[in-house]
Write a protein that holds these residues in place. Structure first.
Motif, mmCIF file in Angstrom:
data_model
loop_
_atom_site.group_PDB
_atom_site.id
_atom_site.type_symbol
_atom_site.label_atom_id
_atom_site.label_comp_id
_atom_site.label_asym_id
_atom_site.label_seq_id
_atom_site.Cartn_x
_atom_site.Cartn_y
_atom_site.Cartn_z
ATOM 1 N N ASP A 1 0.859 -1.188 0.000
ATOM 2 C CA ASP A 1 0.000 0.000 0.000
ATOM 3 C C ASP A 1 0.894 1.237 0.000
ATOM 4 O OD1 ASP A 1 -2.251 1.582 0.050
ATOM 5 O OD2 ASP A 1 -2.519 1.469 2.219
ATOM 6 N N LYS B 1 3.324 14.199 2.755
ATOM 7 C CA LYS B 1 3.471 12.995 3.588
ATOM 8 C C LYS B 1 3.263 11.770 2.708
ATOM 9 C CE LYS B 1 2.247 14.383 8.336
ATOM 10 N NZ LYS B 1 3.413 13.848 9.087
ATOM 11 N N ALA B 2 3.903 10.691 3.096
ATOM 12 C CA ALA B 2 3.699 9.417 2.386
ATOM 13 C C ALA B 2 3.679 8.293 3.421
ATOM 14 C CB ALA B 2 4.808 9.179 1.377
ATOM 15 N N HIS B 3 2.786 7.342 3.170
ATOM 16 C CA HIS B 3 2.712 6.149 4.035
ATOM 17 C C HIS B 3 2.895 4.935 3.139
ATOM 18 C CE1 HIS B 3 1.010 8.864 7.008
ATOM 19 N NE2 HIS B 3 0.070 9.208 6.162
ATOM 20 N N ILE B 4 3.825 4.076 3.519
ATOM 21 C CA ILE B 4 4.075 2.860 2.737
ATOM 22 C C ILE B 4 3.912 1.653 3.627
ATOM 23 C CG2 ILE B 4 5.935 1.512 1.650
ATOM 24 C CD1 ILE B 4 6.130 5.151 1.162
ATOM 25 N N GLU B 5 3.264 0.634 3.095
ATOM 26 C CA GLU B 5 3.135 -0.625 3.844
ATOM 27 C C GLU B 5 3.763 -1.740 3.011
ATOM 28 O OE1 GLU B 5 -0.884 -1.582 4.973
ATOM 29 O OE2 GLU B 5 -0.345 -3.666 5.442
ATOM 30 N N LYS C 1 5.927 -0.879 8.128
ATOM 31 C CA LYS C 1 5.409 0.410 7.641
ATOM 32 C C LYS C 1 6.497 1.474 7.678
ATOM 33 C CE LYS C 1 0.636 -0.602 8.747
ATOM 34 N NZ LYS C 1 -0.557 -0.350 9.566
ATOM 35 N N GLN D 1 6.970 5.896 7.084
ATOM 36 C CA GLN D 1 6.299 7.201 6.884
ATOM 37 C C GLN D 1 7.345 8.196 6.394
ATOM 38 O OE1 GLN D 1 3.168 6.708 7.791
ATOM 39 N NE2 GLN D 1 3.564 4.845 8.965
ATOM 40 N N THR E 1 7.835 12.483 5.792
ATOM 41 C CA THR E 1 7.341 13.859 5.888
ATOM 42 C C THR E 1 8.379 14.728 5.191
ATOM 43 O OG1 THR E 1 6.290 13.402 8.014
ATOM 44 C CG2 THR E 1 6.664 15.726 7.454
ATOM 45 N N ASP F 1 -8.797 8.919 5.511
ATOM 46 C CA ASP F 1 -8.358 9.937 4.550
ATOM 47 C C ASP F 1 -8.673 11.332 5.093
ATOM 48 O OD1 ASP F 1 -9.112 10.599 1.016
ATOM 49 O OD2 ASP F 1 -7.826 11.591 2.476
#
Ligand code: GCU
Length: 583
Positions: free
Chosen positions: A207, A222-226, A255, A257, A259, A437
């Protein structure tokens, strides 16, 4: 099959219970945008199954023995039906299936050669309406519910060199489903979006969400990676070359993150600027084209990148004279071109998630989007299973389109009666959308302006048909003069019907003149109301609607500004176009 199995399956009405486990949900979704795909599109064998004999008798198990080796009679051969193209709606393939509602079996062989010893393989189905049960080499793998969102099943370790893939799709309408039994659109069935295989490294990016932090500073991304798989490494890398961004982040519990301080060119319909964003981890890498923008409400206004915007919109269904609910890039591009010709900066994708290509193309061409969950009219709001289904479809939609700048609104439903059960059901959906979201607005299309759901949402959609279902406009005048909602309102539907080419006095129903007059009066009344932040009249094109059979409708809803041929414009098209051009 054996005598006991024959006896059992003709005496059991609880045959679906054996398939009630292994739900395929948003939890198994894999990020696949721009990944190399092995498409399983093309000709599949197809057998309709109106009595669910296949699920009762276990057709997949009996499919593995070639007919000349069978020692018992059979009722289904995986390659003994007709061949149909996938993706498609079965209703459009053969007249005999036009109104077919029930189960149907798709089957094809899939050859597989591993390219590396540790590769993982995921099957992704872009959409199947409504319930899809997946079988591989006779084994049941699971079921997905929801007719317009993608789903993934991992096949790693299950594939042989030569495989039989079977999918039982059921499009029956039940009040427990989302949507329920009664809709004003055609109930298509089938595997009607891409079916693909993806080969992935043993640890891959499952994700990925990236967005501009909506703090009004327009200077933090920002980004979030799973990651799915063992932590082969503990660094994830994210780069946006055009912004000189190239950063790594540490993976913690799968995970990572980011910034990032930077000042991207902001995405807008006038300047739909997209950045190439790359993420890599171990042997996996992905690429997406991302627009950075902020959407927010302030009082009764909607603001894009800090500037107040009026949403000049139109509603669309996924409905095509030839393809039904299946769509192709050319049709989506034509729809947006027609909307732009109308003067739109906004399109409401009613009443369910449209093809993922729609938001990708809207990002490119610069159109703002309202995307919607088909919690439509009456569903079983007291049923927890129904809520689980609705919430799963919402999460699948958000996960699918979370990186699309064009999507500014998630709508949790349309025209539901304002009951306590419905309020509780929808309030939970609103909460889920907000939790997942923080960068978009949450709305719903309501039939009455005094809908208790209005308290829960950021933008109130109001569907009003003064001049058509309510002949007199007095109620609309009173509404705009007396209502003070305290937050932005979008007139999410208004309009009238006309058969293209049918002319007469502007008082006569279904004439183009009457439709144009309704648009003129509507625009006079709603065009300058402080709290109305936008309008999306119903609808761009005439569309199939099995509730409508008068001499002018013949199975179509005729409120389109353009006829079902997607070419013939009605007078009202130009009335709205004049308004938008002057706005
Ligand atoms: C309703 C509904 C639409 C329907 C339209 C109409 O508002 O949301 O799905 O097609 O009105 O009556 O034409």
């Amino acid at each position: 099959m054996g005598k006991d199995r024959v006896v059992t399956h003709i005496h059991s009405e609880s045959y679906l219970q054996q398939y009630a486990h292994k739900p395929i949900t948003h939890k198994s979704l894999v990020y696949t945008t721009n990944r190399p795909a092995e498409k399983l599109n093309g000709l599949w064998y197809f057998t309709e199954d109106p009595y669910d004999t296949g699920l009762r008798a276990g057709w997949p198990k009996d499919s593995l023995t070639p007919y000349w080796e069978k020692d018992e009679p059979w009722d289904y051969g995986w390659d003994e039906g007709e061949q149909v193209p996938v993706p498609s709606c079965w209703n459009m393939i053969n007249q005999r299936y036009y109104y077919y509602e029930g189960s149907a079996w798709y089957a094809r062989r899939v050859q597989y050669e591993p390219l590396s010893s540790d590769e993982r393989v995921v099957l992704r189905i872009g959409a199947a309406n409504y319930d899809a049960k997946v079988f591989l080499n006779g084994e049941y793998l699971g079921f997905h519910q929801g007719g317009s969102t993608p789903f993934c099943i991992e096949l790693t370790g299950l594939l042989r060199r030569d495989n039989l893939l079977q999918i039982c799709v059921n499009n029956e309408r039940f009040v427990e489903r989302i949507p329920g039994r009664n809709t004003d659109w055609f109930n298509y069935g089938g595997l009607y979006r891409d079916v693909e295989l993806f080969r992935l490294p043993s640890s891959f990016i499952k994700d990925f969400a990236v967005y501009l932090v909506p703090d009004g500073e327009y200077s933090t991304i920002k980004a979030h990676i799973e990651i799915d798989g063992s932590d082969v490494e503990n660094q994830v890398r994210l780069s946006i070359p055009e912004l000189d961004v190239d950063e790594t982040a540490v993976l913690i519990d799968g995970k990572a993150q980011f910034t990032i301080e930077c000042e991207p060119v902001l995405w807008s319909p006038e300047n739909p600027h997209l950045y190439d964003v790359y993420v890599s981890y171990g042997k996996d890498s992905i690429h997406d084209r991302i627009g950075f923008r902020q959407i927010e409400t302030r009082g009764t206004g909607i603001y894009l990148n800090g500037e107040k915007v009026f949403l000049k919109g139109i509603c669309v269904h996924e409905d095509d004279p030839i393809l039904g609910k299946a769509t192709i890039e050319e049709n989506i591009r034509r729809m947006f071109a027609d909307a732009k010709e109308l003067g739109c900066n906004f399109v409401r994708l009613a009443h369910y998630p449209h093809s993922e290509l729609a938001a990708v193309i809207a990002d490119e061409v610069g159109i703002l989007l309202w995307e919607e969950l088909p919690v439509y009219w009456t569903v079983d709001f007291a049923n927890e299973e129904t809520f689980r289904d609705a919430e799963n479809q919402l999460v699948e939609l958000i996960k699918r389109d979370q990186n699309r700048a064009s999507v500014i609104i998630w709508s949790v439903g349309n025209e539901n009666a304002d009951t306590d059960d419905r309020l509780h059901f929808m309030g939970r959906l609103v909460n889920t959308a907000r939790t997942l979201d923080t960068t978009r607005l949450v709305a719903a299309a309501c039939i009455v302006e005094k809908d208790r759901l209005a308290e829960y949402i950021d933008v109130i959609g109001v569907n009003e048909y003064y001049g058509w279902y309510i002949p007199d406009f007095g109620g609309l005048v009173e509404l705009v003069e007396t209502w003070n909602p305290g937050k932005p309102v979008i007139i999410s539907e208004t309009g009238a019907g006309a058969l293209a080419g049918y002319h007469g006095p502007k008082t006569e129903m279904f004439t183009e003149e009457k439709m144009a007059e309704v648009y003129r009066r509507q625009i006079e009344i709603i065009s300058d109301v402080e709290y109305i932040a936008g309008i999306s009249p119903w609808i761009l094109y005439d569309f199939r609607a099995p509730r409508r059979y008068n001499r002018f409708q013949r199975g179509y809803n005729r409120k389109g500004l353009i006829a079902a041929d997607k070419r013939t414009r009605k007078q009202a098209f130009y009335v709205l176009q004049d308004f938008y051009r002057g706005k």
